[in-house]
Design an enzyme around this catalytic site. Structure first.
Site, PDB file in Angstrom:
ATOM      1  N   ASP A 174      12.875  -4.437  -1.298  1.00  0.00           N
ATOM      2  CA  ASP A 174      11.493  -3.967  -1.429  1.00  0.00           C
ATOM      3  C   ASP A 174      11.510  -2.469  -1.713  1.00  0.00           C
ATOM      4  O   ASP A 174      12.247  -1.710  -1.063  1.00  0.00           O
ATOM      5  CB  ASP A 174      10.730  -4.247  -0.126  1.00  0.00           C
ATOM      6  CG  ASP A 174       9.265  -3.875  -0.230  1.00  0.00           C
ATOM      7  OD1 ASP A 174       8.475  -4.706  -0.705  1.00  0.00           O
ATOM      8  OD2 ASP A 174       8.911  -2.743   0.175  1.00  0.00           O
ATOM      9  N   ASN A 182       2.278   4.328  -6.405  1.00  0.00           N
ATOM     10  CA  ASN A 182       1.247   3.968  -7.371  1.00  0.00           C
ATOM     11  C   ASN A 182       0.019   4.863  -7.245  1.00  0.00           C
ATOM     12  O   ASN A 182      -0.546   5.320  -8.241  1.00  0.00           O
ATOM     13  CB  ASN A 182       0.828   2.508  -7.169  1.00  0.00           C
ATOM     14  CG  ASN A 182       1.372   1.587  -8.245  1.00  0.00           C
ATOM     15  OD1 ASN A 182       1.812   2.036  -9.301  1.00  0.00           O
ATOM     16  ND2 ASN A 182       1.335   0.302  -7.985  1.00  0.00           N
ATOM     17  N   HIS A 187      -0.519   3.823 -12.147  1.00  0.00           N
ATOM     18  CA  HIS A 187       0.029   2.481 -12.347  1.00  0.00           C
ATOM     19  C   HIS A 187       1.047   2.428 -13.484  1.00  0.00           C
ATOM     20  O   HIS A 187       2.003   1.632 -13.424  1.00  0.00           O
ATOM     21  CB  HIS A 187      -1.101   1.487 -12.585  1.00  0.00           C
ATOM     22  CG  HIS A 187      -1.911   1.211 -11.355  1.00  0.00           C
ATOM     23  ND1 HIS A 187      -1.454   0.462 -10.301  1.00  0.00           N
ATOM     24  CD2 HIS A 187      -3.156   1.634 -10.997  1.00  0.00           C
ATOM     25  CE1 HIS A 187      -2.371   0.414  -9.344  1.00  0.00           C
ATOM     26  NE2 HIS A 187      -3.418   1.115  -9.743  1.00  0.00           N
ATOM     27  N   GLU A 218       6.376  -5.544  -5.618  1.00  0.00           N
ATOM     28  CA  GLU A 218       7.495  -4.610  -5.648  1.00  0.00           C
ATOM     29  C   GLU A 218       8.734  -5.182  -4.949  1.00  0.00           C
ATOM     30  O   GLU A 218       9.649  -4.444  -4.600  1.00  0.00           O
ATOM     31  CB  GLU A 218       7.111  -3.281  -5.004  1.00  0.00           C
ATOM     32  CG  GLU A 218       6.821  -3.327  -3.521  1.00  0.00           C
ATOM     33  CD  GLU A 218       5.379  -3.649  -3.189  1.00  0.00           C
ATOM     34  OE1 GLU A 218       4.956  -3.326  -2.065  1.00  0.00           O
ATOM     35  OE2 GLU A 218       4.674  -4.229  -4.045  1.00  0.00           O
TER      36      GLU A 218
END
Length: 315
Positions: A174, A182, A187, A218
């Site tokens: 992760d 973000n 983005h 993610e």
């Protein structure tokens, strides 16, 4: 990129027939040869997998019909088109060949030009199907395998592990503080970050049987058949170091300045008393341990080993 020549496997117990077909197909096609059923099955499932098989019906031992049945029963060879080439010219013979899975049936003597056109057509259709299949199993953003491909691979690897009693390892990764990334970078930058992480993780696996996939958002996953926990831990650490060593800037004020990943690792010799979901759950718990311990690290354990209590969301 230059596309490789299509590969055709000729299966016939008569060398003269092999020579005729081989001379017809070279140099437009790469040609493989088998003179009996077992050899044909082995070559069809081998590393140099054919795009099409030309299969004689009448052969000693295992005949062409049985070869075709076994090809179609094996997920590894099911999608390879088969053209029967036979002196058996009755309507029932052709119907039998098509019923068991052949895409075409050519009777001897054949017109070389017509046969070659049929081969081209079926090879082109096969490659088109392969292209669309690849698009359906590849994540559009990161270009690694998608969740569907991973789920299929995990189920297959689990069944294989039960049969062969070989270990199966899984890494769940992760991207740390990705929501903050973000929010701060936008983005578009977030998408590029995920592409980079996927590429860096993929670069650390070398075997064709290992699969790196985007698990969702993610999160990424790596499936490694035949690998025990120590080997998987080593690969996971290399992935962790590769992402951190790339030095992608993470400029959110609550982060220490660089993009990193946390990774959970689990392994098991598959058994009917467990399921693939148990392996995933163990890797997920190890991932949470890595997050709780400070992120940018690897936590690993065998299935069944104790781990700490569940924790809340740690991005």
């Amino acid at each position: 990129m230059i596309e490789s020549k299509p590969r055709v496997l000729i299966v016939d117990d008569e060398r003269s027939n092999i020579n005729i077909l081989g001379n017809l197909l070279v140099p437009e096609f790469d040609v493989l040869v088998a003179t009996d059923g077992p050899t044909a099955l082995a070559r069809a499932a081998g590393e140099m997998r054919p795009d099409l098989i030309l299969l004689d019906v009448i052969m000693p031992g295992m005949d062409g019909h049985e070869v075709c049945r076994r090809l179609k029963d094996d997920p590894e060879t099911h999608d390879i088109p088969v053209i029967f080439i036979s002196a058996m010219s009755e309507e029932d013979d052709e119907a039998t060949g098509l019923k068991i899975g052949a895409v075409d049936y050519v009777t001897k003597p054949f017109a070389p030009a017509i046969l070659k056109m049929r081969i081209r057509t079926h090879v082109e259709l096969k490659r088109l199907r392969d292209h669309w299949q690849r698009l359906s199993t590849v994540d559009g953003l990161t270009q690694v395998a998608n969740r569907r491909a991973f789920d299929d691979a995990l189920a297959g690897a689990w069944r294989c592990g039960i049969r062969q009693q070989q270990p199966l390892a899984l890494i769940l990764a992760d991207v740390d503080h990705f929501k903050a990334y973000n929010d701060h970078h936008g983005h578009a930058a977030g998408d590029q970050c995920l592409k980079t992480v996927a590429s860096l993780m993929s670069s650390q696996v070398k075997r064709a049987c290992d699969l790196v996939a985007r698990y969702g958002g993610e999160e990424f996953v790596c499936l490694m058949p035949g690998v025990e926990i120590d080997g998987a831990r080593l690969i996971a650490q290399r992935m962790c170091d590769a992402v951190r060593g790339h030095r992608m800037a993470h400029e959110h004020p609550d982060v220490d300045g660089l993009v990193s990943v946390s990774l959970g690792v689990a392994a098991i010799v598959p058994d009917t008393g467990f399921s693939p979901e148990h392996l995933l759950a163990q890797a997920d718990q190890r991932l949470y341990e890595a997050k709780r311990a400070g992120r940018n690290r690897v936590c690993a354990g065998e299935l069944g080993e104790p781990f700490g209590p569940p924790v809340g969301d740690l991005s």
